[in-house]
Design a protein around this motif. Structure first.
Motif, PDB file in Angstrom:
ATOM      1  N   SER A 107      26.072 -50.711 -90.337  1.00 40.50           N
ATOM      2  CA  SER A 107      24.920 -50.079 -91.134  1.00 40.50           C
ATOM      3  C   SER A 107      24.782 -49.885 -92.265  1.00 40.50           C
ATOM      4  CB  SER A 107      24.796 -48.412 -90.384  1.00 40.50           C
ATOM      5  OG  SER A 107      23.710 -48.249 -90.235  1.00 40.50           O
ATOM      6  N   ARG A 108      23.257 -49.522 -92.858  1.00 44.15           N
ATOM      7  CA  ARG A 108      22.913 -49.258 -94.411  1.00 44.15           C
ATOM      8  C   ARG A 108      22.851 -47.512 -94.266  1.00 44.15           C
ATOM      9  NH1 ARG A 108      17.073 -52.517 -94.504  1.00 44.15           N
ATOM     10  NH2 ARG A 108      17.066 -51.655 -92.354  1.00 44.15           N
ATOM     11  N   ASP A 109      22.860 -46.528 -93.543  1.00 44.29           N
ATOM     12  CA  ASP A 109      22.775 -45.680 -93.076  1.00 44.29           C
ATOM     13  C   ASP A 109      23.721 -44.489 -92.065  1.00 44.29           C
ATOM     14  OD1 ASP A 109      22.359 -42.286 -92.909  1.00 44.29           O
ATOM     15  OD2 ASP A 109      19.961 -43.389 -92.606  1.00 44.29           O
ATOM     16  N   LEU A 110      24.964 -44.877 -92.748  1.00 44.80           N
ATOM     17  CA  LEU A 110      25.814 -43.735 -92.594  1.00 44.80           C
ATOM     18  C   LEU A 110      26.192 -42.818 -91.341  1.00 44.80           C
ATOM     19  CD1 LEU A 110      28.516 -44.596 -95.603  1.00 44.80           C
ATOM     20  CD2 LEU A 110      28.547 -46.107 -93.306  1.00 44.80           C
ATOM     21  N   ARG A 111      25.245 -41.629 -92.346  1.00 48.13           N
ATOM     22  CA  ARG A 111      24.687 -40.513 -91.986  1.00 48.13           C
ATOM     23  C   ARG A 111      24.695 -40.950 -90.173  1.00 48.13           C
ATOM     24  NH1 ARG A 111      22.256 -37.296 -96.594  1.00 48.13           N
ATOM     25  NH2 ARG A 111      21.486 -39.217 -96.741  1.00 48.13           N
ATOM     26  N   GLN A 112      23.440 -41.476 -90.812  1.00 52.05           N
ATOM     27  CA  GLN A 112      23.000 -41.772 -89.175  1.00 52.05           C
ATOM     28  C   GLN A 112      23.684 -42.743 -88.059  1.00 52.05           C
ATOM     29  OE1 GLN A 112      19.421 -44.316 -89.167  1.00 52.05           O
ATOM     30  NE2 GLN A 112      19.096 -44.867 -87.395  1.00 52.05           N
ATOM     31  N   ALA A 113      24.413 -43.257 -88.285  1.00 50.95           N
ATOM     32  CA  ALA A 113      25.682 -44.205 -87.595  1.00 50.95           C
ATOM     33  C   ALA A 113      26.466 -43.551 -87.223  1.00 50.95           C
ATOM     34  CB  ALA A 113      25.905 -45.136 -88.137  1.00 50.95           C
ATOM     35  N   ARG A 114      27.191 -42.553 -87.832  1.00 54.07           N
ATOM     36  CA  ARG A 114      28.255 -41.655 -87.351  1.00 54.07           C
ATOM     37  C   ARG A 114      27.923 -40.428 -86.625  1.00 54.07           C
ATOM     38  NH1 ARG A 114      30.769 -41.740 -93.719  1.00 54.07           N
ATOM     39  NH2 ARG A 114      32.063 -43.770 -93.721  1.00 54.07           N
ATOM     40  N   ALA A 115      27.016 -40.085 -86.519  1.00 56.17           N
ATOM     41  CA  ALA A 115      26.477 -38.963 -86.142  1.00 56.17           C
ATOM     42  C   ALA A 115      25.888 -39.637 -84.691  1.00 56.17           C
ATOM     43  CB  ALA A 115      24.779 -38.527 -86.780  1.00 56.17           C
ATOM     44  N   GLY A 116      24.792 -40.641 -85.016  1.00 56.12           N
ATOM     45  CA  GLY A 116      24.978 -41.590 -84.212  1.00 56.12           C
ATOM     46  C   GLY A 116      26.457 -42.071 -82.412  1.00 56.12           C
ATOM     47  N   PHE A 117      27.483 -42.592 -82.808  1.00 58.19           N
ATOM     48  CA  PHE A 117      28.016 -43.265 -82.485  1.00 58.19           C
ATOM     49  C   PHE A 117      29.247 -42.010 -82.594  1.00 58.19           C
ATOM     50  CE2 PHE A 117      26.673 -46.953 -84.677  1.00 58.19           C
ATOM     51  CZ  PHE A 117      25.945 -47.847 -83.351  1.00 58.19           C
ATOM     52  N   GLY A 118      29.895 -40.911 -83.077  1.00 58.64           N
ATOM     53  CA  GLY A 118      31.138 -39.932 -83.045  1.00 58.64           C
ATOM     54  C   GLY A 118      31.518 -40.383 -84.300  1.00 58.64           C
ATOM     55  N   PRO A 119      33.574 -40.074 -83.456  1.00 56.85           N
ATOM     56  CA  PRO A 119      34.074 -40.100 -84.571  1.00 56.85           C
ATOM     57  C   PRO A 119      35.084 -41.478 -83.474  1.00 56.85           C
ATOM     58  CG  PRO A 119      34.837 -38.440 -82.817  1.00 56.85           C
ATOM     59  CD  PRO A 119      32.945 -38.701 -82.591  1.00 56.85           C
ATOM     60  N   GLY A 120      35.018 -42.284 -82.371  1.00 58.76           N
ATOM     61  CA  GLY A 120      35.700 -43.260 -81.556  1.00 58.76           C
ATOM     62  C   GLY A 120      35.027 -44.401 -82.837  1.00 58.76           C
ATOM     63  N   VAL A 121      33.875 -44.743 -83.061  1.00 56.81           N
ATOM     64  CA  VAL A 121      33.754 -46.127 -83.741  1.00 56.81           C
ATOM     65  C   VAL A 121      33.310 -45.710 -85.000  1.00 56.81           C
ATOM     66  CG1 VAL A 121      31.909 -47.260 -84.842  1.00 56.81           C
ATOM     67  CG2 VAL A 121      31.815 -46.377 -82.211  1.00 56.81           C
ATOM     68  N   TRP A 122      34.034 -47.022 -86.339  1.00 55.41           N
ATOM     69  CA  TRP A 122      34.434 -46.454 -87.438  1.00 55.41           C
ATOM     70  C   TRP A 122      32.976 -47.190 -87.943  1.00 55.41           C
ATOM     71  CZ3 TRP A 122      37.620 -50.628 -90.147  1.00 55.41           C
ATOM     72  CH2 TRP A 122      38.473 -50.547 -91.493  1.00 55.41           C
ATOM     73  N   VAL A 123      32.049 -46.376 -88.551  1.00 53.85           N
ATOM     74  CA  VAL A 123      31.333 -47.889 -89.425  1.00 53.85           C
ATOM     75  C   VAL A 123      31.495 -47.044 -91.085  1.00 53.85           C
ATOM     76  CG1 VAL A 123      29.166 -46.425 -90.125  1.00 53.85           C
ATOM     77  CG2 VAL A 123      29.751 -45.254 -87.544  1.00 53.85           C
ATOM     78  N   VAL A 124      30.718 -48.677 -91.463  1.00 52.81           N
ATOM     79  CA  VAL A 124      30.797 -48.049 -92.778  1.00 52.81           C
ATOM     80  C   VAL A 124      29.365 -49.479 -93.397  1.00 52.81           C
ATOM     81  CG1 VAL A 124      33.062 -49.996 -92.642  1.00 52.81           C
ATOM     82  CG2 VAL A 124      31.455 -51.336 -92.915  1.00 52.81           C
ATOM     83  N   ASP A 125      28.459 -48.856 -94.646  1.00 48.47           N
ATOM     84  CA  ASP A 125      28.004 -49.426 -95.019  1.00 48.47           C
ATOM     85  C   ASP A 125      27.978 -50.458 -95.404  1.00 48.47           C
ATOM     86  OD1 ASP A 125      29.181 -48.039 -97.468  1.00 48.47           O
ATOM     87  OD2 ASP A 125      27.558 -46.758 -98.000  1.00 48.47           O
ATOM     88  N   SER A 126      29.312 -51.979 -96.424  1.00 49.41           N
ATOM     89  CA  SER A 126      29.368 -52.404 -97.030  1.00 49.41           C
ATOM     90  C   SER A 126      30.951 -52.843 -96.115  1.00 49.41           C
ATOM     91  CB  SER A 126      29.251 -52.565 -98.520  1.00 49.41           C
ATOM     92  OG  SER A 126      29.905 -53.607 -98.947  1.00 49.41           O
TER      93      SER A 126
END
Length: 503
Positions: free
Chosen positions: A214-233
């Protein structure tokens, strides 16, 4: 009062644009569980503006009522400050939205400076709400009544979204960012989008490990929670990471701004460049993924001749020279390069995906509810579609079935002419279709992009059915009744996958 009302009008127009363009179309706040607190603040602020617009349009707030109005205006300042903090916590605002918020703040400050002396004068008088229409300029009172009704309606809309999002059941928690040598992950690009967010929730419910780009780490992490590893690159993913499957859904919206030369370059780059980057990741990984499911569209087949219902299966050719066909062909050509790495590639050609959260359905449903559904052009063009549940189900089907590769039409078995589809949409709300939009003005305004609405493709799901995919919603009527009848909160954030059977 003229300057005061001018400032309020500017505030109303900028606020309406901010809500519609940034909050609704860009960030899609009402569809994001992580935006629930921000929406609550928006609903409260909009309620205050509604009272202020109507109250100042018709009344003088004298005595104690002046203090009440001053309190409302002060509360708006507190809410706005809290909103700034919430936005910084949950999402990265694009530059233009930050600029617009700055202008709104300056405009509101000027309004407070102008109204403060007026409130002080009113506070010295006996307490009363004095009806004071604006004499020869009574239209001002009615204009501000319209402002007030509009912003109060938006407040109710956001409050209902807050209530609905409060009933969303989060995906089960998982160990965040664990060792990269455990269960292979599914990498999803476009993970915060319409299909992507539903797919991630479906995978998480089944205990799958997910990496979300996701281009927006904060949005994605807030939406998915700690169970999903979110990267912006993709560079943030170590080469030893075990990725079993890649689902590539990222890309700019095709239906939107006219297809100018610059817009065409943007649409092409947003998809092809992303696929190229994924190929770079696959080469860098110690073990290449087993499968790549890459999103394309039935636009691959181009615009069929008017009224043509020739079935188009996965073996049907593209139509070079038509932008939608050239775009899809370029996307698929780039995706097929992964085959050289030993990756099974499924090129999924989606029809119009129907779901409550986003896409075409919300606007079509809104028009149908108010009796504004319309036949577009001749109405004879094919309108291929698929329910969101089946879109996600088919992605997972393609991931899991090792015998499926190449093109796969993600469309429901029943395709109707656009006029019949519009009639079915209206009927799902107990309405009829009375309007018709001629093709000529649509083509004049939208140019070649109008082909998406006026020239269909009768794409058929031949390979999916032959491989054993069983659609949850094979017919238009059942799909639209499901979308119209179910409580909006019951399925937000959920994804019911398709049912599989042996081939």
């Amino acid at each position: 009062m003229n300057t005061l009302f001018l400032l309020l009008s500017v505030q109303a127009l900028m606020g309406a644009f901010d809500n519609l363009w940034h909050h609704e179309l860009q960030a899609r706040l009402p569809q994001r569980a992580s935006a629930r607190h921000e929406l609550a603040l928006h609903a409260a602020r909009e309620a205050i503006y509604g009272i202020v617009f109507i109250g100042l349009g018709w009344f003088e707030w004298r005595g104690a009522f002046a203090a009440v109005l001053a309190g409302l205006l002060a509360a708006e300042v507190v809410i706005t400050l809290a909103d700034f903090l919430e936005e910084d916590r949950t999402r990265a605002l694009p530059p233009f939205e930050r600029l617009l918020h700055t202008l709104l703040t300056i405009s509101y400050g000027a309004f407070i400076a102008l109204i403060a002396p007026l409130l002080w004068g009113w506070s010295q008088q006996p307490s009363a709400l004095v009806l004071t229409p604006h004499g020869a300029q009574a239209w001002v009172s009615w204009l501000f009544t319209l402002y007030g009704i509009g912003v109060l309606a938006w407040s109710v809309r956001n409050a209902l979204a807050v209530r609905r999002l409060g009933r969303v059941q989060p995906a089960p928690a998982a160990t965040p960012q664990p060792s990269h040598r455990i269960e292979p992950a599914v990498l999803v690009t476009g993970a915060t989008g319409f299909i992507g967010s539903t797919l991630v929730a479906s995978l998480r419910r089944d205990g799958r490990r997910v990496i979300a780009l996701s281009r927006d780490l904060r949005q994605a992490r807030a939406g998915f929670g700690p169970g999903v590893w979110v990267v912006d690159s993709l560079e943030a993913i170590p080469s030893e990471t075990r990725i079993d499957a890649v689902v590539h859904l990222a890309g700019a919206r095709v239906l939107g701004m006219p297809w100018t030369a610059a817009r065409r370059r943007e649409l092409l780059a947003s998809r092809v460049d992303g696929t190229t980057a994924l190929l770079g990741l696959m080469r860098r990984l110690q073990q290449a993924p087993r499968v790549l499911v890459s999103a394309s569209a039935v636009g691959f087949y181009g615009a069929s001749p008017e009224g043509s219902f020739e079935p188009l299966d996965e073996a049907s050719p593209a139509r070079p020279g038509q932008f939608q066909s050239d775009l899809c062909a370029a996307i698929e050509h780039e995706a097929r390069r992964a085959e050289a790495l030993g990756v099974r590639v499924v090129r999924m050609r989606f029809g119009v995906v129907l779901g409550r959260g986003d896409g075409a359905y919300p606007m079509l449903a809104l028009a149908a509810r108010f009796g504004l559904g319309a036949v577009l052009g001749s109405g004879r063009q094919a309108a291929p579609w698929i329910h969101l549940d089946d879109a996600v189900g088919m992605v997972r089907f393609a991931m899991d079935r090792d015998d499926i590769d190449g093109a796969l039409n993600a469309v429901a078995p029943e395709t109707l002419p656009q006029a019949a589809f519009a009639t079915a949409m209206a009927a799902s709300f107990g309405r009829r279709v009375h309007l018709r939009m001629p093709a000529a003005p649509m083509r004049a305004l939208a140019g070649e992009m109008a082909t998406l609405l006026l020239d269909g493709q009768n794409a058929v799901s031949r390979r999916a059915l032959a491989a054993g995919y069983r659609f949850r919603f094979a017919g238009v009527r059942a799909a639209l009744e499901d979308l119209a009848a179910q409580d909006a909160g019951a399925s937000t954030g959920s994804a019911r996958t398709g049912i599989f059977r042996s081939p």
